[in-house]
Write an enzyme that holds these catalytic residues in place. Structure first.
Site, mmCIF file in Angstrom:
data_model
loop_
_atom_site.group_PDB
_atom_site.id
_atom_site.type_symbol
_atom_site.label_atom_id
_atom_site.label_comp_id
_atom_site.label_asym_id
_atom_site.label_seq_id
_atom_site.Cartn_x
_atom_site.Cartn_y
_atom_site.Cartn_z
ATOM 1 N N SER A 30 28.118 40.826 36.932
ATOM 2 C CA SER A 30 27.419 41.878 37.665
ATOM 3 C C SER A 30 26.065 42.266 37.079
ATOM 4 O O SER A 30 25.310 43.000 37.698
ATOM 5 C CB SER A 30 28.295 43.130 37.776
ATOM 6 O OG SER A 30 28.515 43.701 36.503
ATOM 7 N N LYS B 156 29.290 52.954 37.955
ATOM 8 C CA LYS B 156 27.981 52.524 37.457
ATOM 9 C C LYS B 156 26.886 53.511 37.863
ATOM 10 O O LYS B 156 25.935 53.722 37.109
ATOM 11 C CB LYS B 156 27.677 51.116 37.961
ATOM 12 C CG LYS B 156 28.591 50.075 37.332
ATOM 13 C CD LYS B 156 28.365 48.678 37.875
ATOM 14 C CE LYS B 156 29.310 47.697 37.181
ATOM 15 N NZ LYS B 156 29.166 46.323 37.671
#
Length: 354
Positions: free
Chosen positions: A246, A291
């Protein structure tokens, strides 16, 4: 004792019991944030440049281009208590997920870590390729098997060092191509054209079903592939104890900023997430909400989110953070240009409710 006292005793007993009753969930929470323009701790604890380039000119950078991570609280040996789960359910920065999503059945913790480490290595290769291609460099590409997973469909069929030339007759340009072609079949057997020391050969493998960190169904043949490039400059990415793919887009942006004059972010604090392949396509990731909060808490003012994660972003953006959606490297660079110039960010693409 009075009824009130008995009620309190019963409630406390229930709380104690809940602490020891096993659960079938783990908790996702914001993990560390790393500036791709700065340093990161090495395996021995020393601070080293997260991105280091040799063989060409580099430039001063400013601000931050932060990659974000997610930490898991719990595993199959020790799951969070019901009290911990209740606390997480009330915390918008955390998520409670079934343990089978985070730790698929039949996959040991060691195998999961090995898979994520392989994904990280491949992500770094793809990010470097995307950055150099964007800057006009020529890179070559071959897809090579670096590991055959134990008890997988590829055992006895593929070997470390095999070069995978094509899937069902379609030539490959990257490991991402390989994964995409396997997903298209949704479990159907695939024919691989290989090259090794003895020449070319063809094999057939039937993928097996599992789930990724986002809980999505994926099909795997049981190898760790990497795309080998012939890079004209030496790019080293040093990030210990972080796995998965990611961080790809933020690696790419960090490399481009290092290799170009000026400051890609205008000296501002920008964070983001998203996979990337050599063509510059930005893909979805897991744990987007965690996040977002991790970026906000680290001081970021802006966040680049994969457009394919927008349904998870809407309604979950923490105060003080502007989030923009992106599907390609070019779109990410356009967003950064507006931010760097102090332009009107209200015109930039955002995640909206359907």
């Amino acid at each position: 004792m009075s009824i009130g006292v008995w009620s309190l005793v019963v409630a406390l007993a229930a709380l104690v019991a809940l602490t020891f009753i096993p659960t079938q969930y783990v908790i996702q929470r914001p993990g560390p944030v790393y500036d791709t323009l700065g340093t990161a701790p090495s395996a021995d604890g020393a601070q080293v440049p997260l991105i280091e380039v040799e063989g060409t000119r580099t430039y001063e950078t400013g601000g931050a281009l932060n990659l974000t991570t997610v930490q898991l609280m719990g595993n199959r040996e020790r799951t969070p208590s019901w009290l911990e789960l209740a606390t997480a359910w009330l915390d918008p920065s955390r998520a409670v997920v079934p343990i089978d999503v985070a730790f698929p059945q039949g996959l040991t913790a060691e195998e999961r870590d090995e898979r994520n480490a392989a994904l990280m290595v491949n992500s770094q290769h793809e990010a470097t390729a995307a950055a150099l291609i964007e800057l006009g460099y020529d890179v070559g590409a071959t897809v090579e098997v670096v590991e055959v997973i134990e008890d997988s469909p590829s055992v006895g069929v593929l070997e470390v060092g095999d070069v995978i030339l094509a899937v069902d007759g379609r030539p490959l340009e990257s490991a991402a191509d390989l994964r995409a072609e396997i997903q298209k079949g949704k479990g159907e057997a695939v024919e691989l054209t290989l090259q090794d020391g003895d020449g070319e050969r063809t094999v057939t493998i039937t993928p097996e079903e599992t789930t990724d960190d986002a809980g999505e169904t994926v099909w795997l043949i049981g190898v760790a592939p990497t795309t080998e490039y012939d890079f004209p400059v030496d790019v080293t990415i040093q990030l210990d104890n972080v796995g998965g793919s990611s961080a790809g887009m933020m690696f790419t942006l960090g490399i481009i900023d290092t290799l170009t004059p000026g400051q890609l972010n205008g000296g501002k604090d920008v964070a983001g997430t998203g996979t990337i392949d050599a063509s510059g396509a930005v893909g979805p990731i897991g744990g987007i909400r965690q996040k977002l909060y991790g970026a906000r808490d680290a001081g970021a003012d802006y966040f680049l989110a994969p457009e394919t994660n927008c349904d998870e972003v809407v309604g979950h953006v923490p105060d003080g953070l502007e989030v923009f959606s992106t599907g390609t490297l070019d779109e990410s660079l356009e967003i950064l240009e507006v931010i760097a110039e102090g332009g009107d960010t209200s015109e930039l693409p955002t995640c909206t409710a359907p």
